[in-house]
Scaffold this motif. Structure first.
Motif, PDB file in Angstrom:
ATOM      1  N   ASP A 157     -18.309 -14.715  55.263  1.00  0.00           N
ATOM      2  CA  ASP A 157     -19.574 -14.326  55.887  1.00  0.00           C
ATOM      3  C   ASP A 157     -20.599 -14.023  54.804  1.00  0.00           C
ATOM      4  O   ASP A 157     -20.419 -13.102  54.016  1.00  0.00           O
ATOM      5  CB  ASP A 157     -19.329 -13.092  56.756  1.00  0.00           C
ATOM      6  N   HIS A 169      -6.125 -18.612  57.694  1.00  0.00           N
ATOM      7  CA  HIS A 169      -7.501 -18.821  58.145  1.00  0.00           C
ATOM      8  C   HIS A 169      -8.366 -17.800  57.409  1.00  0.00           C
ATOM      9  O   HIS A 169      -8.079 -16.609  57.429  1.00  0.00           O
ATOM     10  CB  HIS A 169      -7.600 -18.646  59.661  1.00  0.00           C
ATOM     11  N   ARG A 202      -9.602 -23.176  56.674  1.00  0.00           N
ATOM     12  CA  ARG A 202      -8.164 -23.172  56.963  1.00  0.00           C
ATOM     13  C   ARG A 202      -7.452 -23.786  55.763  1.00  0.00           C
ATOM     14  O   ARG A 202      -7.793 -24.872  55.312  1.00  0.00           O
ATOM     15  CB  ARG A 202      -7.845 -23.975  58.209  1.00  0.00           C
ATOM     16  N   ALA A 224     -12.695 -27.061  56.209  1.00  0.00           N
ATOM     17  CA  ALA A 224     -13.715 -26.179  56.768  1.00  0.00           C
ATOM     18  C   ALA A 224     -13.696 -26.419  58.274  1.00  0.00           C
ATOM     19  O   ALA A 224     -14.160 -27.445  58.761  1.00  0.00           O
ATOM     20  CB  ALA A 224     -15.081 -26.492  56.186  1.00  0.00           C
ATOM     21  N   VAL A 225     -13.127 -25.482  59.003  1.00  0.00           N
ATOM     22  CA  VAL A 225     -12.949 -25.629  60.444  1.00  0.00           C
ATOM     23  C   VAL A 225     -14.280 -25.491  61.179  1.00  0.00           C
ATOM     24  O   VAL A 225     -14.549 -26.210  62.133  1.00  0.00           O
ATOM     25  CB  VAL A 225     -11.931 -24.588  60.963  1.00  0.00           C
ATOM     26  N   ARG A 226     -15.100 -24.562  60.715  1.00  0.00           N
ATOM     27  CA  ARG A 226     -16.393 -24.312  61.360  1.00  0.00           C
ATOM     28  C   ARG A 226     -17.372 -23.819  60.306  1.00  0.00           C
ATOM     29  O   ARG A 226     -17.016 -23.019  59.445  1.00  0.00           O
ATOM     30  CB  ARG A 226     -16.208 -23.265  62.456  1.00  0.00           C
ATOM     31  N   VAL A 227     -18.604 -24.287  60.381  1.00  0.00           N
ATOM     32  CA  VAL A 227     -19.640 -23.871  59.440  1.00  0.00           C
ATOM     33  C   VAL A 227     -20.902 -23.561  60.231  1.00  0.00           C
ATOM     34  O   VAL A 227     -21.310 -24.338  61.088  1.00  0.00           O
ATOM     35  CB  VAL A 227     -19.935 -24.986  58.406  1.00  0.00           C
ATOM     36  N   GLU A 228     -21.506 -22.426  59.935  1.00  0.00           N
ATOM     37  CA  GLU A 228     -22.764 -22.026  60.577  1.00  0.00           C
ATOM     38  C   GLU A 228     -23.808 -21.768  59.492  1.00  0.00           C
ATOM     39  O   GLU A 228     -23.720 -20.793  58.758  1.00  0.00           O
ATOM     40  CB  GLU A 228     -22.575 -20.761  61.410  1.00  0.00           C
ATOM     41  N   PRO A 251     -12.111 -16.348  57.050  1.00  0.00           N
ATOM     42  CA  PRO A 251     -13.514 -16.264  57.453  1.00  0.00           C
ATOM     43  C   PRO A 251     -14.358 -15.790  56.261  1.00  0.00           C
ATOM     44  O   PRO A 251     -13.988 -14.863  55.550  1.00  0.00           O
ATOM     45  CB  PRO A 251     -13.494 -15.218  58.567  1.00  0.00           C
ATOM     46  N   ARG A 270     -22.078 -18.568  57.814  1.00  0.00           N
ATOM     47  CA  ARG A 270     -20.648 -18.281  57.863  1.00  0.00           C
ATOM     48  C   ARG A 270     -19.854 -19.571  57.776  1.00  0.00           C
ATOM     49  O   ARG A 270     -20.341 -20.638  58.149  1.00  0.00           O
ATOM     50  CB  ARG A 270     -20.303 -17.590  59.175  1.00  0.00           C
ATOM     51  N   ALA A 271     -18.624 -19.429  57.327  1.00  0.00           N
ATOM     52  CA  ALA A 271     -17.700 -20.559  57.320  1.00  0.00           C
ATOM     53  C   ALA A 271     -16.304 -20.038  57.631  1.00  0.00           C
ATOM     54  O   ALA A 271     -15.966 -18.903  57.283  1.00  0.00           O
ATOM     55  CB  ALA A 271     -17.713 -21.261  55.975  1.00  0.00           C
ATOM     56  N   TRP A 272     -15.534 -20.859  58.294  1.00  0.00           N
ATOM     57  CA  TRP A 272     -14.137 -20.556  58.572  1.00  0.00           C
ATOM     58  C   TRP A 272     -13.326 -21.642  57.892  1.00  0.00           C
ATOM     59  O   TRP A 272     -13.438 -22.827  58.229  1.00  0.00           O
ATOM     60  CB  TRP A 272     -13.868 -20.532  60.073  1.00  0.00           C
TER      61      TRP A 272
END
Length: 92
Positions: A68, A64, A16, A30-34, A66, A12-14
């Motif tokens: 997936d 924002h 902004r 890229a605020v968050r990357v999993e 998301p 996943r990536a979030w």
């Protein structure tokens, strides 16, 4: 392309995006990357950078996004990751 780089990729990536008053993208982070490979995240950011959105007027806005790349069958061999449904009005 991501699946060619890493078969069975999942994550996943979030993202902004800051939009200008005319709907142009002025910044993408890229605020968050999993668990996504760096080239896939960069591709997502590049696509958002080139996107156009409806004019917001005033000072612009921030959205924002998301993304997936997992599915209910992600643990099943041969499963194909899918793009989540929470994406901007313009397709990536």
């Amino acid at each position: 392309m991501g699946l060619r780089l890493v078969p069975g990729m999942s994550g996943r990536a979030w993202i902004r995006a800051t939009l200008g008053a005319a709907g142009e993208v002025v910044d993408v982070v890229a605020v968050r990357v999993e668990s996504l490979p760096r080239p896939v995240v960069q591709c997502l950011m590049d696509r958002v950078t080139r996107a156009r959105f409806d004019p917001r007027g005033g000072q612009g806005s921030e959205i924002h996004i998301p993304v997936d790349f997992t599915s209910a069958s992600a643990g099943r061999p041969g499963a194909t990751p899918t793009l989540g449904s929470s994406v901007p009005t313009q397709s990536l």
